[in-house]
Write a protein that holds these residues in place. Sequence first.
Motif, PDB file in Angstrom:
ATOM      1  N   LEU A  45      27.115  51.590  19.789  1.00  0.00           N
ATOM      2  CA  LEU A  45      25.826  51.034  20.221  1.00  0.00           C
ATOM      3  C   LEU A  45      25.378  49.928  19.270  1.00  0.00           C
ATOM      4  O   LEU A  45      24.837  48.911  19.672  1.00  0.00           O
ATOM      5  CB  LEU A  45      24.769  52.147  20.277  1.00  0.00           C
ATOM      6  CG  LEU A  45      24.944  53.154  21.414  1.00  0.00           C
ATOM      7  CD1 LEU A  45      24.067  54.374  21.189  1.00  0.00           C
ATOM      8  CD2 LEU A  45      24.622  52.508  22.760  1.00  0.00           C
ATOM      9  N   ARG A  46      25.639  50.169  17.977  1.00  0.00           N
ATOM     10  CA  ARG A  46      25.241  49.178  16.977  1.00  0.00           C
ATOM     11  C   ARG A  46      26.012  47.880  17.191  1.00  0.00           C
ATOM     12  O   ARG A  46      25.466  46.786  17.127  1.00  0.00           O
ATOM     13  CB  ARG A  46      25.528  49.735  15.579  1.00  0.00           C
ATOM     14  CG  ARG A  46      24.706  49.091  14.479  1.00  0.00           C
ATOM     15  CD  ARG A  46      24.991  49.742  13.137  1.00  0.00           C
ATOM     16  NE  ARG A  46      24.690  51.167  13.134  1.00  0.00           N
ATOM     17  CZ  ARG A  46      23.469  51.672  13.014  1.00  0.00           C
ATOM     18  NH1 ARG A  46      22.438  50.868  12.871  1.00  0.00           N
ATOM     19  NH2 ARG A  46      23.272  52.972  13.030  1.00  0.00           N
ATOM     20  N   PRO A  61      17.751  44.169  19.772  1.00  0.00           N
ATOM     21  CA  PRO A  61      17.352  45.168  18.781  1.00  0.00           C
ATOM     22  C   PRO A  61      18.018  46.507  19.098  1.00  0.00           C
ATOM     23  O   PRO A  61      18.066  46.901  20.270  1.00  0.00           O
ATOM     24  CB  PRO A  61      15.838  45.266  18.940  1.00  0.00           C
ATOM     25  CG  PRO A  61      15.501  44.565  20.196  1.00  0.00           C
ATOM     26  CD  PRO A  61      16.640  43.686  20.589  1.00  0.00           C
ATOM     27  N   PRO A  62      18.548  47.186  18.091  1.00  0.00           N
ATOM     28  CA  PRO A  62      19.223  48.462  18.331  1.00  0.00           C
ATOM     29  C   PRO A  62      18.347  49.444  19.095  1.00  0.00           C
ATOM     30  O   PRO A  62      18.838  50.170  19.965  1.00  0.00           O
ATOM     31  CB  PRO A  62      19.512  48.997  16.933  1.00  0.00           C
ATOM     32  CG  PRO A  62      19.433  47.822  16.030  1.00  0.00           C
ATOM     33  CD  PRO A  62      18.551  46.810  16.672  1.00  0.00           C
ATOM     34  N   SER A  63      17.044  49.465  18.789  1.00  0.00           N
ATOM     35  CA  SER A  63      16.194  50.454  19.445  1.00  0.00           C
ATOM     36  C   SER A  63      16.121  50.197  20.946  1.00  0.00           C
ATOM     37  O   SER A  63      16.010  51.135  21.729  1.00  0.00           O
ATOM     38  CB  SER A  63      14.794  50.456  18.831  1.00  0.00           C
ATOM     39  OG  SER A  63      14.189  49.194  18.947  1.00  0.00           O
ATOM     40  N   ARG A  64      16.193  48.922  21.350  1.00  0.00           N
ATOM     41  CA  ARG A  64      16.155  48.678  22.788  1.00  0.00           C
ATOM     42  C   ARG A  64      17.462  49.152  23.440  1.00  0.00           C
ATOM     43  O   ARG A  64      17.460  49.703  24.532  1.00  0.00           O
ATOM     44  CB  ARG A  64      15.927  47.210  23.115  1.00  0.00           C
ATOM     45  CG  ARG A  64      16.015  47.049  24.623  1.00  0.00           C
ATOM     46  CD  ARG A  64      15.611  45.748  25.239  1.00  0.00           C
ATOM     47  NE  ARG A  64      14.482  45.123  24.640  1.00  0.00           N
ATOM     48  CZ  ARG A  64      14.395  43.785  24.514  1.00  0.00           C
ATOM     49  NH1 ARG A  64      15.365  43.014  24.949  1.00  0.00           N
ATOM     50  NH2 ARG A  64      13.333  43.262  23.957  1.00  0.00           N
ATOM     51  N   LEU A  85      19.419  51.590  22.480  1.00  0.00           N
ATOM     52  CA  LEU A  85      19.387  53.055  22.620  1.00  0.00           C
ATOM     53  C   LEU A  85      18.350  53.467  23.669  1.00  0.00           C
ATOM     54  O   LEU A  85      18.575  54.386  24.457  1.00  0.00           O
ATOM     55  CB  LEU A  85      19.079  53.723  21.271  1.00  0.00           C
ATOM     56  CG  LEU A  85      19.107  55.252  21.311  1.00  0.00           C
ATOM     57  CD1 LEU A  85      20.485  55.774  21.712  1.00  0.00           C
ATOM     58  CD2 LEU A  85      18.698  55.856  19.973  1.00  0.00           C
ATOM     59  N   GLY A  86      17.227  52.772  23.674  1.00  0.00           N
ATOM     60  CA  GLY A  86      16.184  53.087  24.644  1.00  0.00           C
ATOM     61  C   GLY A  86      16.681  52.945  26.070  1.00  0.00           C
ATOM     62  O   GLY A  86      16.485  53.830  26.907  1.00  0.00           O
ATOM     63  N   THR A 107      19.483  55.642  26.853  1.00  0.00           N
ATOM     64  CA  THR A 107      19.030  57.015  27.041  1.00  0.00           C
ATOM     65  C   THR A 107      18.152  57.174  28.280  1.00  0.00           C
ATOM     66  O   THR A 107      17.853  58.277  28.701  1.00  0.00           O
ATOM     67  CB  THR A 107      18.230  57.528  25.821  1.00  0.00           C
ATOM     68  OG1 THR A 107      17.185  56.603  25.542  1.00  0.00           O
ATOM     69  CG2 THR A 107      19.121  57.700  24.612  1.00  0.00           C
ATOM     70  N   PHE A 108      17.729  56.053  28.858  1.00  0.00           N
ATOM     71  CA  PHE A 108      16.908  56.148  30.065  1.00  0.00           C
ATOM     72  C   PHE A 108      17.759  56.563  31.262  1.00  0.00           C
ATOM     73  O   PHE A 108      17.283  57.221  32.174  1.00  0.00           O
ATOM     74  CB  PHE A 108      16.235  54.807  30.353  1.00  0.00           C
ATOM     75  CG  PHE A 108      15.289  54.857  31.510  1.00  0.00           C
ATOM     76  CD1 PHE A 108      14.020  55.395  31.352  1.00  0.00           C
ATOM     77  CD2 PHE A 108      15.668  54.393  32.764  1.00  0.00           C
ATOM     78  CE1 PHE A 108      13.147  55.467  32.428  1.00  0.00           C
ATOM     79  CE2 PHE A 108      14.794  54.459  33.841  1.00  0.00           C
ATOM     80  CZ  PHE A 108      13.531  54.995  33.673  1.00  0.00           C
ATOM     81  N   ASP A 138      11.291  51.494  19.845  1.00  0.00           N
ATOM     82  CA  ASP A 138      11.426  51.453  21.292  1.00  0.00           C
ATOM     83  C   ASP A 138      11.229  52.882  21.775  1.00  0.00           C
ATOM     84  O   ASP A 138      10.991  53.777  20.963  1.00  0.00           O
ATOM     85  CB  ASP A 138      12.783  50.883  21.741  1.00  0.00           C
ATOM     86  CG  ASP A 138      12.639  50.095  23.046  1.00  0.00           C
ATOM     87  OD1 ASP A 138      12.131  50.668  24.031  1.00  0.00           O
ATOM     88  OD2 ASP A 138      13.005  48.899  23.059  1.00  0.00           O
ATOM     89  N   VAL A 139      11.311  53.070  23.084  1.00  0.00           N
ATOM     90  CA  VAL A 139      11.165  54.414  23.628  1.00  0.00           C
ATOM     91  C   VAL A 139      12.518  54.857  24.157  1.00  0.00           C
ATOM     92  O   VAL A 139      13.148  54.133  24.919  1.00  0.00           O
ATOM     93  CB  VAL A 139      10.124  54.456  24.768  1.00  0.00           C
ATOM     94  CG1 VAL A 139      10.022  55.855  25.352  1.00  0.00           C
ATOM     95  CG2 VAL A 139       8.779  53.989  24.246  1.00  0.00           C
ATOM     96  N   ALA A 140      12.965  56.015  23.739  1.00  0.00           N
ATOM     97  CA  ALA A 140      14.234  56.553  24.228  1.00  0.00           C
ATOM     98  C   ALA A 140      13.953  57.740  25.139  1.00  0.00           C
ATOM     99  O   ALA A 140      12.909  58.380  25.045  1.00  0.00           O
ATOM    100  CB  ALA A 140      15.114  56.995  23.060  1.00  0.00           C
ATOM    101  N   GLY A 141      14.910  58.038  25.984  1.00  0.00           N
ATOM    102  CA  GLY A 141      14.775  59.180  26.873  1.00  0.00           C
ATOM    103  C   GLY A 141      13.843  58.881  28.034  1.00  0.00           C
ATOM    104  O   GLY A 141      13.378  57.756  28.198  1.00  0.00           O
ATOM    105  N   ILE A 182      11.432  55.711  19.070  1.00  0.00           N
ATOM    106  CA  ILE A 182      12.536  55.754  18.107  1.00  0.00           C
ATOM    107  C   ILE A 182      12.517  54.500  17.246  1.00  0.00           C
ATOM    108  O   ILE A 182      11.974  53.472  17.648  1.00  0.00           O
ATOM    109  CB  ILE A 182      13.919  55.810  18.809  1.00  0.00           C
ATOM    110  CG1 ILE A 182      14.019  54.712  19.892  1.00  0.00           C
ATOM    111  CG2 ILE A 182      14.177  57.175  19.406  1.00  0.00           C
ATOM    112  CD1 ILE A 182      15.434  54.347  20.244  1.00  0.00           C
ATOM    113  N   ASP A 209      15.165  51.873  15.464  1.00  0.00           N
ATOM    114  CA  ASP A 209      16.562  51.417  15.529  1.00  0.00           C
ATOM    115  C   ASP A 209      17.404  52.329  16.409  1.00  0.00           C
ATOM    116  O   ASP A 209      17.063  52.574  17.557  1.00  0.00           O
ATOM    117  CB  ASP A 209      17.146  51.265  14.122  1.00  0.00           C
ATOM    118  CG  ASP A 209      16.508  50.091  13.386  1.00  0.00           C
ATOM    119  OD1 ASP A 209      15.712  49.375  14.002  1.00  0.00           O
ATOM    120  OD2 ASP A 209      16.795  49.907  12.194  1.00  0.00           O
ATOM    121  N   LEU A 210      18.482  52.896  15.861  1.00  0.00           N
ATOM    122  CA  LEU A 210      19.336  53.723  16.717  1.00  0.00           C
ATOM    123  C   LEU A 210      18.951  55.196  16.627  1.00  0.00           C
ATOM    124  O   LEU A 210      19.794  56.077  16.753  1.00  0.00           O
ATOM    125  CB  LEU A 210      20.811  53.543  16.348  1.00  0.00           C
ATOM    126  CG  LEU A 210      21.461  52.295  16.945  1.00  0.00           C
ATOM    127  CD1 LEU A 210      22.928  52.218  16.574  1.00  0.00           C
ATOM    128  CD2 LEU A 210      21.302  52.243  18.461  1.00  0.00           C
TER     129      LEU A 210
END
Lengths: 164, 238
Positions: A50-51, A60-63, A65-66, A69-70, B168-171, B179, B181-182
């Motif tokens: 993912l990274r 951005p990594p958080s996006r 993963l976001g 996971t959706f 960001d929002v996960a799940g 969350i 980053d990762l």
Amino acid sequence: MSLDNAAQMTDPREEALERAMARYQYSGDALIEVLHAAQQLYGYLSAPLLRKIARRLMLPPSRVLGVATFYHLFRFAPAQHHSAVVCLGTACYAAGGTDLMATLRRQDGDGGWTIEAGRCVGSCGLAPIVIYDGKPMSKVTRAQLEARIKETHDSGNTAPDAGR
Amino acid sequence: MSVRTLEVDGKMITALEGQTIFSAAWDSGIHIPRLCHLGGLSDVGACRLCLVEIEGQKRLQPSCMTKVAEDMVVRTNTPALRAHRRLIVELLLAERNHVCSVCVLNGACELQDLAAQLGVDHVRLRPQYPKLEVDLSHDRFGLDHNRCILCTRCVRVCDEVEGAHTWDVAGRGKNSRVITDLGEPWGESASCTSCGKCVQVCPTGALFSKGKTVADMRKDRGFLRYIVTAREKKLWIA
Ligand code: SF4
Ligand code: SF4
Ligand code: FES
Ligand code: FES
């Protein structure tokens, strides 16, 4: 291309993923398509994977993963192992349950299976019973079980819910 | 830019073309309840607290996402709307753990204020009280998922104002979580600059500064107007 050489030099999956990203010009808008390709290649989306995708698509990594996971279709851990529960209740035991157990144990070379002895599941008329990857098989013969195991191996030993 | 005239709660107001009902009403002294909207950030219409009635439209509209129109007639505070808002607040309170007496933001929380304003004195729904994590890995800040209402203010301020996009929002559904980053602990986030903007904009005690007591943990949301005006208009308002 000689597979031996390729394996020594780079993981061919890396190249394939690179090609998939290049096909979309490394656009962040193609994130879902790229995640798809990555999961198809690697079986699941690990954190390093993912990274890497985040870096290559400049997201951005958080996006990343976001988004991943959706959707239910992405997995983040290796596929589940196979499992078999062999009923060793009286009827199934008498009908050859232990032999089926031995057959399963024998093929489990790398220990990737969860093999368990179960107690009577209440279908003694259909003995012997094996719950194979969560699905019951009834009046199982050793040949049938072996065929089923072969099928599993031939399908790349992917988990029961792979690709869902 | 052209001007629009509309009626809000029986009062004639003027607004700029393209302005949202929420912001036009606010400028005229009519404060519609909200949680996800915060001036200076983009709008996402997540919390639905700002729903209003617009004459001629069957469905309620989120005022933070709906642009004004000439001769629009808007009602922001009918009994039906108040009942909806009460239910939304009760849902939020039931979803996680909002026991104010053990929260560092007790007395300065937007959710608590809203509940009081709407007269929510008890929750009619069965509380879920999931046992969620508290992330104390960052040197200066903490995150208590139990208090998070998923308004995404932190996500937006970090992305749009700080430019780091750490959050960001996960799940999805009841498994949704903010969350960094990762998904690693906040303290290990490579993108976080520790600017503290997310802590300031968070409406509840989900994001807090470490080492603050209930008495001194207060949030400042005025800085946003300052920074955003400076960036967009090159004006540094006092
Ligand atoms: S402290 Fe600043 S950079 Fe770090 S997550 Fe919060 S807003 Fe983003
Ligand atoms: S942490 Fe705070 S700002 Fe972020 S989504 Fe949760 S409640 Fe909103
Ligand atoms: S003993 Fe196997 S089903 Fe009853
Ligand atoms: S303030 Fe409008 S939907 Fe949250």
